[in-house]
Design a protein around this motif. Structure first.
Motif, mmCIF file in Angstrom:
data_model
loop_
_atom_site.group_PDB
_atom_site.id
_atom_site.type_symbol
_atom_site.label_atom_id
_atom_site.label_comp_id
_atom_site.label_asym_id
_atom_site.label_seq_id
_atom_site.Cartn_x
_atom_site.Cartn_y
_atom_site.Cartn_z
ATOM 1 N N ASN A 36 1.002 -0.818 0.064
ATOM 2 C CA ASN A 36 -0.070 -0.214 0.217
ATOM 3 C C ASN A 36 0.574 1.080 -0.105
ATOM 4 O O ASN A 36 0.037 2.053 -1.235
ATOM 5 C CB ASN A 36 -0.665 -0.008 1.461
ATOM 6 N N LEU A 37 1.547 1.414 1.015
ATOM 7 C CA LEU A 37 2.290 2.548 0.948
ATOM 8 C C LEU A 37 3.796 2.453 1.795
ATOM 9 O O LEU A 37 3.479 1.495 2.768
ATOM 10 C CB LEU A 37 1.786 3.449 1.964
ATOM 11 N N SER A 38 4.578 2.496 1.341
ATOM 12 C CA SER A 38 6.440 1.634 2.453
ATOM 13 C C SER A 38 5.779 2.769 3.562
ATOM 14 O O SER A 38 5.520 3.932 3.434
ATOM 15 C CB SER A 38 7.381 2.353 1.065
ATOM 16 N N TYR A 39 6.925 1.867 4.750
ATOM 17 C CA TYR A 39 6.511 2.574 6.116
ATOM 18 C C TYR A 39 6.977 4.299 5.700
ATOM 19 O O TYR A 39 7.039 5.210 6.342
ATOM 20 C CB TYR A 39 7.902 2.196 7.274
ATOM 21 N N GLN A 40 8.378 4.603 5.093
ATOM 22 C CA GLN A 40 9.059 5.553 5.030
ATOM 23 C C GLN A 40 8.495 6.814 4.253
ATOM 24 O O GLN A 40 8.648 7.656 4.581
ATOM 25 C CB GLN A 40 10.752 5.761 3.941
ATOM 26 N N ALA A 41 7.391 6.343 3.042
ATOM 27 C CA ALA A 41 6.444 7.294 2.463
ATOM 28 C C ALA A 41 5.875 7.885 3.148
ATOM 29 O O ALA A 41 4.991 8.236 3.928
ATOM 30 C CB ALA A 41 5.959 6.253 1.046
ATOM 31 N N MET A 42 5.162 6.297 4.518
ATOM 32 C CA MET A 42 3.905 6.413 5.325
ATOM 33 C C MET A 42 4.700 7.458 6.207
ATOM 34 O O MET A 42 3.099 8.407 6.534
ATOM 35 C CB MET A 42 3.583 5.361 6.473
ATOM 36 N N GLN A 43 5.604 7.420 7.176
ATOM 37 C CA GLN A 43 6.246 8.861 7.731
ATOM 38 C C GLN A 43 6.291 9.916 7.117
ATOM 39 O O GLN A 43 5.872 11.039 7.537
ATOM 40 C CB GLN A 43 7.157 8.276 8.051
ATOM 41 N N THR A 44 6.754 10.292 5.744
ATOM 42 C CA THR A 44 6.646 11.109 5.274
ATOM 43 C C THR A 44 5.793 12.092 4.960
ATOM 44 O O THR A 44 5.076 13.371 5.627
ATOM 45 C CB THR A 44 7.544 11.206 3.422
ATOM 46 N N THR A 45 4.516 11.660 4.325
ATOM 47 C CA THR A 45 2.817 12.099 4.321
ATOM 48 C C THR A 45 2.370 12.365 5.376
ATOM 49 O O THR A 45 1.607 13.282 5.625
ATOM 50 C CB THR A 45 1.938 10.779 3.451
#
Length: 157
Positions: A36-45
């Protein structure tokens, strides 16, 4: 019967099985998150709080799945019957694949089978759907516990 099932969980065989179940389910739930969404992208978003919540829920769901599988296996050893509630962990995985899993895949899959109004955007990287999956696991756990409470050991002839 629940006491016997709990005692069986402390044996070497079941400790190893439960470790394997936990690693398997934790890997699976983490993989679904990454689709769905990488943890890094999730943290950024969304921020680090959402990553922490997702990982915490993954741990809880993996522990519940592990416990259900371990309990159902021990119940099978005692009674020769498998609990239907043990399949709830697999149901939650399929639910995860079709909801908080790979969003483009889900939309394409639903469109291919004729459902045109599928989920277009999953809020908070699919967190609400993860709560539904957790709820399914909790219901499955209650089912397994109820089934174990009603199970009787067959008497040898």
């Amino acid at each position: 019967m629940l006491r016997l099932v709990l005692q069986k969980q402390r044996t070497k065989k079941y400790l190893l099985l439960n470790l394997i179940y936990f690693v398997f389910f934790m890997g699976l739930y983490t993989m679904l998150d990454s689709f769905n969404l990488s943890y890094q992208a999730m943290q950024t978003t969304y921020g680090a709080w959402l990553v922490a919540v997702n990982i915490s829920i993954n741990i809880i769901m993996a522990l519940l799945s592990m416990t259900m599988m371990g309990f159902a296996s021990a119940q099978f050893d005692f009674s020769g019957r498998q609990s239907a509630g043990a399949n709830a962990s697999y149901l939650s995985i399929f639910f995860g694949i079709f909801t908080y899993g790979c969003t483009p895949c889900v939309i394409s899959f639903f469109a291919a089978i004729g459902i045109s109004f599928s989920v277009a955007a999953l809020p908070l990287a699919g967190l609400p759907y993860k709560f539904v999956s957790l709820g399914l696991l909790l219901l499955g756990m209650l089912w397994v516990l109820r089934s174990i409470a009603k199970t009787t050991c067959p008497l040898p002839a």
